[in-house]
Design a protein around this motif. Sequence first.
Motif, PDB file in Angstrom:
ATOM      1  N   PRO A 101      37.070  39.107  38.574  1.00 57.53           N
ATOM      2  CA  PRO A 101      38.410  39.557  38.966  1.00 57.53           C
ATOM      3  C   PRO A 101      38.451  39.977  40.434  1.00 57.53           C
ATOM      4  CG  PRO A 101      37.728  40.586  36.902  1.00 57.53           C
ATOM      5  CD  PRO A 101      36.516  39.912  37.456  1.00 57.53           C
ATOM      6  N   ILE A 102      39.580  39.732  41.064  1.00 56.16           N
ATOM      7  CA  ILE A 102      39.774  40.185  42.442  1.00 56.16           C
ATOM      8  C   ILE A 102      39.791  41.710  42.503  1.00 56.16           C
ATOM      9  CG2 ILE A 102      41.492  40.307  44.294  1.00 56.16           C
ATOM     10  CD1 ILE A 102      42.177  37.374  43.637  1.00 56.16           C
ATOM     11  N   LEU A 103      40.398  42.355  41.501  1.00 56.69           N
ATOM     12  CA  LEU A 103      40.495  43.812  41.468  1.00 56.69           C
ATOM     13  C   LEU A 103      39.210  44.426  40.917  1.00 56.69           C
ATOM     14  CD1 LEU A 103      44.133  44.247  40.087  1.00 56.69           C
ATOM     15  CD2 LEU A 103      43.373  44.402  42.468  1.00 56.69           C
ATOM     16  N   THR A 104      38.606  45.325  41.682  1.00 59.28           N
ATOM     17  CA  THR A 104      37.401  46.035  41.254  1.00 59.28           C
ATOM     18  C   THR A 104      37.725  47.527  41.156  1.00 59.28           C
ATOM     19  OG1 THR A 104      35.913  44.473  42.347  1.00 59.28           O
ATOM     20  CG2 THR A 104      35.017  46.634  41.838  1.00 59.28           C
ATOM     21  N   PRO A 105      37.454  48.177  40.015  1.00 62.49           N
ATOM     22  CA  PRO A 105      37.715  49.618  39.900  1.00 62.49           C
ATOM     23  C   PRO A 105      36.983  50.387  41.000  1.00 62.49           C
ATOM     24  CG  PRO A 105      37.211  48.684  37.757  1.00 62.49           C
ATOM     25  CD  PRO A 105      36.926  47.609  38.762  1.00 62.49           C
ATOM     26  N   SER A 106      37.697  51.244  41.711  1.00 62.17           N
ATOM     27  CA  SER A 106      37.073  51.991  42.805  1.00 62.17           C
ATOM     28  C   SER A 106      36.004  52.952  42.289  1.00 62.17           C
ATOM     29  CB  SER A 106      38.134  52.752  43.605  1.00 62.17           C
ATOM     30  OG  SER A 106      38.817  53.663  42.774  1.00 62.17           O
ATOM     31  N   ALA A 107      36.066  53.273  40.998  1.00 65.45           N
ATOM     32  CA  ALA A 107      35.056  54.162  40.416  1.00 65.45           C
ATOM     33  C   ALA A 107      33.660  53.567  40.531  1.00 65.45           C
ATOM     34  CB  ALA A 107      35.387  54.443  38.945  1.00 65.45           C
TER      35      ALA A 107
END
Length: 458
Positions: free
Chosen positions: A79-85
């Motif tokens: 995914p392009i979106l990676t959790p900032s956590a």
Amino acid sequence: MNKASRLFCPALITPKNAVVKQTEQLSRSQKLLTDLGLIKSGSNGTYQIMPIAQRSLDKLIDLVQSNMQLAGGQKISLPILTPSALWKKTGRLEGDISEFYMVRDRSGKQFLMSPTHEEAITAMLATTSPISYRQLPLRLYQIGPKFRDELKSRFGLMRAKEFLMKDMYSFDVSEETARESYSAVSEAYDRLFQQLEVPFVKVNAATGMMGGSLSHEYHYVSTVGEDSLVQCTSCGFAGNSEVLTTPENCPSCQSSNLNEVRGVEIAHTFLLGDKYSTPLGATFLNTSGKPQSVIMGCYGIGITRVIAAALEVFSSEQELQWPKLLAPFDVCLIGPKQGSKEQQPAEVIENELLNSVGQLCGPQELLHDDRKDLTIGKRLLEAKRLGHPLTIVVGGKAIQQDSPKLEVHFNGGDKLELDLSETLKLVAEHSRHKKDLLLGNFKKEDGAKKSQAVGHQL
């Protein structure tokens, strides 16, 4: 077969006597690609790829994939979106993240529009069923968009806010086997850049925010490059000025013949160790059945940047020049103008050529400029600017009774007048050379000269 009349190529038309105000510094590749309608600016730092340039991009993607598979790579998509956590766990969220795009979903959870995927792929491995040492090494790669909020996006595809990148990640049982993975992928990079036939340098580099114990960069030398390199004219050694601080002599041959040049970084390799695997819990079961952190490497290639930088190195101010394996078309065929006295007999030869050339280079590699309402001269000028390796003109000389000749124009300005069989022989030679490059059939010493790379002890 590809017809020029059907190609969507929205070239910039500047009215005569118009005064063009230059608001930014343009690189040669950016100006040509934009003026000729191969790319269009979507917004500041983003670009739309038009059909002709997309052909070149697809060819580079295929070439990169074949080399990654030879290095044992398996393709995935993340995914392009990676959790900032995840970035918080590895400590990278505490560094300078001003270049990163941060977004929140409706529940308030924060994500990065990934500039790179070390955290994402390591977390993926950590949440997979226990991996046995027998399954390693594992080399996974993807090709997709990356995002960086560049403070100074410039030079078109060379420094954009959204760009296409190949990123590979290796997972090994030990530092020793991780170095074997590093060597295997590095060899694939060397082969890839030799296939492109653009002179490059491979340099020791700082690991920076990526971390790890070993890093190399691949550069095309260009005046628009943002990196400062030190290059030895005696042995070809090159190093990044960040690593080589004011050297007086070459670290390789001790020569004092050192020059400072500018480089465009097109690829980067890192030996990461357990920088990401330990905080994110990516382990494998060792021979004793106990969990142990995997040892990682990561390897990037800027796909869109390679295209722009190669054109920057090769092209003139007026004409594009492509690496042979990346040219959108191998051959452009220009027939007689509509209504000319030679039209009817010349079209017989034109149709014969369409069939014969298509068989030699493949119909998808042949562009037929069928816009016969335009003069041969106008079509030829456009073909030269677009940088086709070979442009064949079927004009008045093609129907001469005593010695019919075709005009064959080479990318770069040379022209020959050849008969039909000689022309077809030239097309066949071009196709053979491309096949040799694809198979890696080039002289090792030629590759070494082209790369000016130095063999580093890993």
